[in-house]
Design an enzyme around this catalytic site. Sequence first.
Site, short mmCIF file in Angstrom:
data_model
loop_
_atom_site.label_atom_id
_atom_site.label_comp_id
_atom_site.label_asym_id
_atom_site.label_seq_id
_atom_site.Cartn_x
_atom_site.Cartn_y
_atom_site.Cartn_z
N LYS A 68 0.80 -1.23 0.00
CA LYS A 68 0.00 0.00 0.00
C LYS A 68 0.84 1.28 0.00
CE LYS A 68 -4.16 -1.96 2.03
NZ LYS A 68 -5.20 -1.86 3.04
N ALA A 131 -3.04 1.33 8.12
CA ALA A 131 -4.48 1.22 8.36
C ALA A 131 -4.94 2.27 9.37
CB ALA A 131 -4.82 -0.19 8.86
P1 ATR Z 1 -0.92 -1.76 8.36
O1 ATR Z 1 -0.62 -1.09 7.06
O2 ATR Z 1 -1.79 -2.98 8.20
O3 ATR Z 1 -1.49 -0.81 9.38
P2 ATR Z 1 1.71 -1.61 9.50
O4 ATR Z 1 1.89 -0.29 8.84
O5 ATR Z 1 2.81 -2.59 9.49
O6 ATR Z 1 0.44 -2.36 8.90
O7 ATR Z 1 1.26 -1.31 11.03
C1 ATR Z 1 1.06 -2.32 11.93
C2 ATR Z 1 0.64 -1.72 13.29
O8 ATR Z 1 0.36 -2.81 14.16
C3 ATR Z 1 1.71 -0.90 13.97
O9 ATR Z 1 1.09 0.14 14.71
C4 ATR Z 1 2.37 -1.92 14.88
O10 ATR Z 1 2.98 -1.33 16.02
P3 ATR Z 1 4.45 -0.67 15.94
O11 ATR Z 1 4.28 0.70 15.38
O12 ATR Z 1 4.94 -0.68 17.33
O13 ATR Z 1 5.26 -1.58 15.03
C5 ATR Z 1 1.18 -2.72 15.33
N1 ATR Z 1 1.54 -4.08 15.73
C6 ATR Z 1 1.87 -5.13 14.94
N2 ATR Z 1 2.12 -6.24 15.67
C7 ATR Z 1 1.94 -5.88 16.97
C8 ATR Z 1 2.05 -6.57 18.22
N3 ATR Z 1 2.39 -7.87 18.27
N4 ATR Z 1 1.79 -5.89 19.36
C9 ATR Z 1 1.43 -4.60 19.32
N5 ATR Z 1 1.32 -3.87 18.16
C10 ATR Z 1 1.57 -4.51 17.01
#
Ligand code: ATR
Length: 274
Positions: A68, A131
């Site tokens: 994206k 997202a």
């Molecule tokens: P997307 O485009 O689907 O939003 P992304 O840009 O990779 O995907 O964002 C993922 C979000 O999920 C981030 O806010 C991430 O937190 P970080 O900014 O700390 O990386 C959060 N996230 C993913 N796995 C997580 C986990 N196991 N615990 C808490 N937050 C998580």
Amino acid sequence: MIDAKTRICCVIGNPIEQSISPLVHNAAYKTLDLNYVFLTFKVTRVKEALAGLKAINAAGISVTIPHKLEVLKYVDEVDKIAADIGAANTIVNKNGRFVATNTDWIGALKALEEETSLLHKRVALLGAGGAARALAYGLVKKKAKVYVFNRSYETAYQLVQDFKLEKEYSLSDMYKIKDMDIIINTTSVGMTPNNDSLVPFNYIKSDHVVFDIVFKPKETKLIQYAKAKKATVVYGYKMLLHQAVEQFKLFTGVDAPFKVMQRSLRLQGPPLRG
Ligand code: ATR
């Protein structure tokens, strides 16, 4: 009937097996008797994929994880919505030019507004990725008060600055969620095979509206908690459905048959049944 005039639409992503876009779009084409087909492409090389799709004059492209952000580099134009959000889930072929836009935010708002108004509501936005940015964009338009809860502070802070939101919190501040009206999970926590919830059971109240954008499984742990507390729930597949409806209009120029698209999801099998 596929013939020389058939217009091609598709979704690109990786992994792509979970995508339900072909099901939803093709059901709509069939009902309206449009000479369109919607395909699925597992793509790792985004630049080459877009060049190829342009060469064959594809009508529209749905973009999913993890592309994206990257697609913004390889289109002819990024519209203001996608630029403000910083991500595109949709590419429309306008007279041979690929224009990137974003329908995720509309999908999310429509799903939420089936259950609640958003004006002046206190919203806990869990996550600060692509997202979350789409959600923030829509929630600000609706004059909601958005508080970002995220694992890493930096991205949460940046999101709050970019969209002039209320405040950023760390996950250890989660108890503050008791003061919120709406809880939205935009992280991948809860997605199969990770059966977890960022919000503990005890923090959810019956007057909360709980929206999990994760749609596999349909009943994530967060949704299960919310239902057990008799809170109002908004399922992730609703966002998917509404964003596909918007995309359909952009790809074909025709109003989407909402009911048909909704029914196609119900026919899909156990994860989305209910
Ligand atoms: P997307 O485009 O689907 O939003 P992304 O840009 O990779 O995907 O964002 C993922 C979000 O999920 C981030 O806010 C991430 O937190 P970080 O900014 O700390 O990386 C959060 N996230 C993913 N796995 C997580 C986990 N196991 N615990 C808490 N937050 C998580």
